[in-house]
Scaffold this motif. Structure first.
Motif, short mmCIF file in Angstrom:
data_model
loop_
_atom_site.label_atom_id
_atom_site.label_comp_id
_atom_site.label_asym_id
_atom_site.label_seq_id
_atom_site.Cartn_x
_atom_site.Cartn_y
_atom_site.Cartn_z
N UNK A 152 1.38 6.71 4.79
CA UNK A 152 2.10 5.77 5.65
C UNK A 152 2.94 4.81 4.83
N UNK A 153 2.40 4.36 3.68
CA UNK A 153 3.10 3.38 2.87
C UNK A 153 4.44 3.90 2.38
N UNK A 154 4.55 5.21 2.22
CA UNK A 154 5.79 5.78 1.70
C UNK A 154 7.00 5.45 2.56
N UNK A 155 6.77 5.23 3.85
CA UNK A 155 7.88 4.93 4.73
C UNK A 155 8.54 3.60 4.36
N UNK A 156 7.82 2.74 3.62
CA UNK A 156 8.32 1.40 3.37
C UNK A 156 8.64 1.15 1.90
N UNK A 157 7.94 1.85 1.00
CA UNK A 157 8.09 1.54 -0.41
C UNK A 157 9.14 2.42 -1.07
N UNK A 158 10.39 2.17 -0.75
CA UNK A 158 11.50 2.93 -1.31
C UNK A 158 12.54 1.94 -1.83
N UNK A 159 13.00 2.15 -3.05
CA UNK A 159 13.94 1.21 -3.66
C UNK A 159 15.36 1.51 -3.23
N UNK A 160 16.25 0.56 -3.52
CA UNK A 160 17.67 0.79 -3.35
C UNK A 160 18.15 1.80 -4.41
N UNK A 161 19.13 2.60 -4.05
CA UNK A 161 19.69 3.56 -5.01
C UNK A 161 20.41 2.85 -6.14
N UNK A 162 20.31 3.42 -7.33
CA UNK A 162 21.15 3.01 -8.46
C UNK A 162 22.02 4.21 -8.82
N UNK A 163 23.33 3.96 -9.00
CA UNK A 163 24.26 5.05 -9.28
C UNK A 163 25.04 4.75 -10.55
#
Length: 309
Positions: A152-163
């Protein structure tokens, strides 16, 4: 825009629309502006035994005077087998210069996978169960962690992309308390076809064993040599002035290669993504707390078996 460029752009758009229509969910858009796409190819759609992800970037000169820039992603594809498949794709391009070739490439790869599945050799090796002598991981332990269930936590713990130069980096974080949950996190992430198609999914985790006052930890490069070890080191030591010494957490950093080599800068982006998400989710200690923890918990136990991707 030059007339030639306009013609190439139109032909590219027509090919992209055709590929999306033919392959449906197997076709994935990584970066529409940079024209980076990925297709997941299997020997059998209903019951796949061998699977490979073909990532392509379409340069402005394609299909007129330049081939697609491509990457073949599969844990089992190595050595001579990779070279032979690459040669086959390049031969198709040479025989069809000036023509749209993505469909021919995909079906060639599928033919190779079907041939492999018809051979007597088994499917790709499944990672053997690790010897988890120091951590009990029974179902009741998983149930006891439901409020922090990593799936469940995966739905929230995502960083902003770096390009950087068309390569994209993204970090994912989940709490874990045993190696079984590590596998759950990876399985959940790979349900996302964009993440599954990443050129590299580098990860590291640290689990604190309270009864023995030791850490169970491991990392995986996924083809990006030394990246997993650097990520684990960040989680152990941190960065000035933040001392991390994190516990009971897993970080996965996905990289989508954009066709331009970044050199050592790729490690900087991988660790920056990981550092940012760890700080955002408060996986940091004060220097005083970390000094005590590092002094108290010098013994670290690694998984007996490393992941083999």
């Amino acid at each position: 825009m030059a007339e030639g460029d306009a013609g190439s752009d139109q032909r590219q758009n027509e090919e992209i629309e055709a590929m999306a229509a033919i392959y449906g969910e197997e076709w994935c858009v990584i970066d529409d502006c940079a024209k980076i796409f990925c297709i997941r190819i299997s020997d059998d759609i209903d019951d796949p035994k061998w699977t490979l992800c073909l990532q392509v970037m379409l340069p402005n000169e394609y299909p007129g005077t330049a081939p697609p820039i491509y990457q073949l992603n599969a844990p089992w594809l190595k050595g001579q087998e990779r070279a032979d498949l690459s040669n086959s794709l390049e031969e198709i391009y040479i025989q069809n210069i000036g023509e749209s070739i993505l469909y021919l490439w995909v079906e060639k790869i599928r033919d190779v996978l079907i041939q492999k599945s018809q051979m007597t050799e088994p499917g790709p090796d499944i990672k053997k169960k690790t010897e988890e002598e120091d951590v009990e991981c029974e179902d009741d332990l998983i149930l006891a962690c439901q409020p922090e269930n990593p799936v469940k936590a995966l739905d929230f713990e995502i960083s902003e992309n770096q390009t950087d130069r068309r390569s994209t980096f993204q970090a994912h974080l989940a709490p874990v308390v045993c190696p079984k949950q590590v596998k759950m996190v990876l399985a959940k992430l790979y349900e996302n076809k964009k993440i599954a198609s990443a050129t590299h999914n580098i990860y590291a985790y640290r689990i604190y064993c309270e009864d023995k006052q030791t850490f169970l930890q491991d990392c995986e490069d996924d083809g990006e040599t030394a990246a997993g070890g650097r990520l684990l080191h960040l989680m152990e030591i941190g960065f000035f002035p933040k001392i991390l010494n994190v516990r009971n957490v897993m970080v996965v950093v996905s990289r989508w290669y954009g066709g331009i080599l970044l050199g050592p800068d790729r490690f900087k982006h991988i660790n920056n993504c990981a550092r940012n998400i760890l700080v955002e989710r408060n996986y940091t200690n004060s220097p005083e707390e970390s000094s005590k923890a590092l002094g108290k918990n010098k013994k670290v136990k690694k998984d007996k078996k490393r992941s083999e991707h």
